[in-house]
Design an enzyme around this catalytic site. Structure first.
Site, PDB file in Angstrom:
ATOM      1  N   TYR A 119       0.640  -0.800   0.375  1.00 33.51           N
ATOM      2  CA  TYR A 119      -0.345  -0.055  -0.106  1.00 33.51           C
ATOM      3  C   TYR A 119       1.079   1.274   0.002  1.00 33.51           C
ATOM      4  CZ  TYR A 119      -4.056  -2.800   1.270  1.00 33.51           C
ATOM      5  OH  TYR A 119      -5.390  -3.471   1.273  1.00 33.51           O
ATOM      6  N   HIS A 134     -10.425  -3.048  -1.642  1.00 33.89           N
ATOM      7  CA  HIS A 134     -11.975  -2.320  -0.016  1.00 33.89           C
ATOM      8  C   HIS A 134     -12.655  -1.515  -1.233  1.00 33.89           C
ATOM      9  CE1 HIS A 134      -9.066  -3.983   2.766  1.00 33.89           C
ATOM     10  NE2 HIS A 134      -7.983  -3.370   1.789  1.00 33.89           N
ATOM     11  N   TYR A 187      -0.327 -10.061  -0.004  1.00 32.73           N
ATOM     12  CA  TYR A 187       0.606  -9.211   0.778  1.00 32.73           C
ATOM     13  C   TYR A 187       0.310 -10.333   2.213  1.00 32.73           C
ATOM     14  CZ  TYR A 187      -3.154  -5.924   2.849  1.00 32.73           C
ATOM     15  OH  TYR A 187      -4.547  -5.713   3.190  1.00 32.73           O
ATOM     16  N   ARG A 215      -3.160 -12.166   2.763  1.00 27.44           N
ATOM     17  CA  ARG A 215      -4.534 -12.149   2.517  1.00 27.44           C
ATOM     18  C   ARG A 215      -4.304 -11.827   1.456  1.00 27.44           C
ATOM     19  NH1 ARG A 215      -7.871  -8.241   3.413  1.00 27.44           N
ATOM     20  NH2 ARG A 215      -8.797 -10.107   3.730  1.00 27.44           N
ATOM     21  N   HIS A 259      -6.554  -8.609  -2.710  1.00 26.35           N
ATOM     22  CA  HIS A 259      -8.298  -7.607  -2.875  1.00 26.35           C
ATOM     23  C   HIS A 259      -8.635  -6.303  -3.111  1.00 26.35           C
ATOM     24  CE1 HIS A 259      -6.043  -7.222   1.402  1.00 26.35           C
ATOM     25  NE2 HIS A 259      -7.037  -6.153   1.158  1.00 26.35           N
TER      26      HIS A 259
END
Ligand SMILES: [Fe+2]
Length: 241
Positions: free
Chosen positions: A105, A159, A144, A154, A157
């Site tokens: 991120y 959000h 990640y 995870r 995906h």
């Protein structure tokens, strides 16, 4: 006097529990006492409404940022935003945030040892049209690691945050990709009790949404809460619930 209808309560099994055994951080933040259900208030049933006026130039295309092309697999994510009665919700603000194609991120607290992409911000927004359709171009995020348990990763995906016609229809969720082997190991995905509801978090590959020579298309329809049943005229039980 106008009668204002509240929104339906979420059905059992759809939303994950506040405290989910395998999702470790939920233990600390879950309420310790039973919830008290209160009627929807006027400010939850009305606005302020957030829609197209929030969307700036470039917000719907995350594949280019700061004067360059983002690295990774380009994708298009599109779908319809509907209420529980199947009606299209127009001018709903759809916002996304996600990791880049290396699983990182662009955020200060992300310390994952994977490269940042100077041409990928990871945030986007769009408003639905009159037919409830939204469309965003982005980069497929990578998996990640996280610290929930040993060797926890995870699944890929994106959000999502949605503002529908009122604050009571606000929805924050995550979209997953079909065939991801990490889904069956992910405590967040698995915390949704109803298997059918879980499946609805997985988008579908769609050749119709695929842009030739440019990007694979994925379809992800989203259902926001619907109004409580319309009361019969003169029904004393009608009103804010
Ligand atoms: Fe995430």
């Amino acid at each position: 006097m106008n009668t204002l209808l509240g929104y339906r309560r979420i059905a059992e099994g759809i939303d994950p529990p506040y405290d989910h055994g395998a999702y470790v951080s939920t233990h600390r933040r879950a309420p310790k006492r039973p919830l008290v259900q209160i009627a929807h208030t006027l400010s939850e049933i009305t606005g302020p409404r957030l829609g197209a006026e929030m969307v700036g130039a470039g917000d719907t295309d995350l594949t280019r940022f700061a004067g360059g092309e983002a690295l990774g697999e380009r994708i298009v994510v599109t779908g319809r935003v509907l209420d529980e009665d199947g009606r299209a919700i127009s001018n709903a603000l759809v916002e996304i945030w996600q990791a880049n194609s290396a699983g990182r991120y662009a955020h200060d607290v992300d310390r994952h040892d994977a490269p940042l992409d100077p041409h990928f911000s990871g945030v986007g927004r769009v408003a639905t049209g009159a037919d409830g359709v939204y469309r965003l171009a982005t980069i497929k995020p990578a998996a990640y690691p996280w610290k929930n348990h040993y060797n926890a990763w995870r699944p890929q995906h994106i959000h999502f945050s949605l503002f529908g016609p009122s604050f009571a229809t606000r929805l924050i969720t995550q979209m997953y990709f079909p065939g991801d082997p990490l889904l069956k190991l992910d405590p967040i995905y698995q915390s949704v009790p109803d298997p059918a509801a879980r499946e609805r978090l997985v988008c579908a590959f769609d050749i119709e949404a695929t842009v030739p020579e440019r990007a694979l298309g994925y379809r992800f329809d989203i259902v926001l809460r619907g109004r409580s049943a319309t009361p019969l005229e003169g029904d004393a039980k009608g009103g804010v619930r």
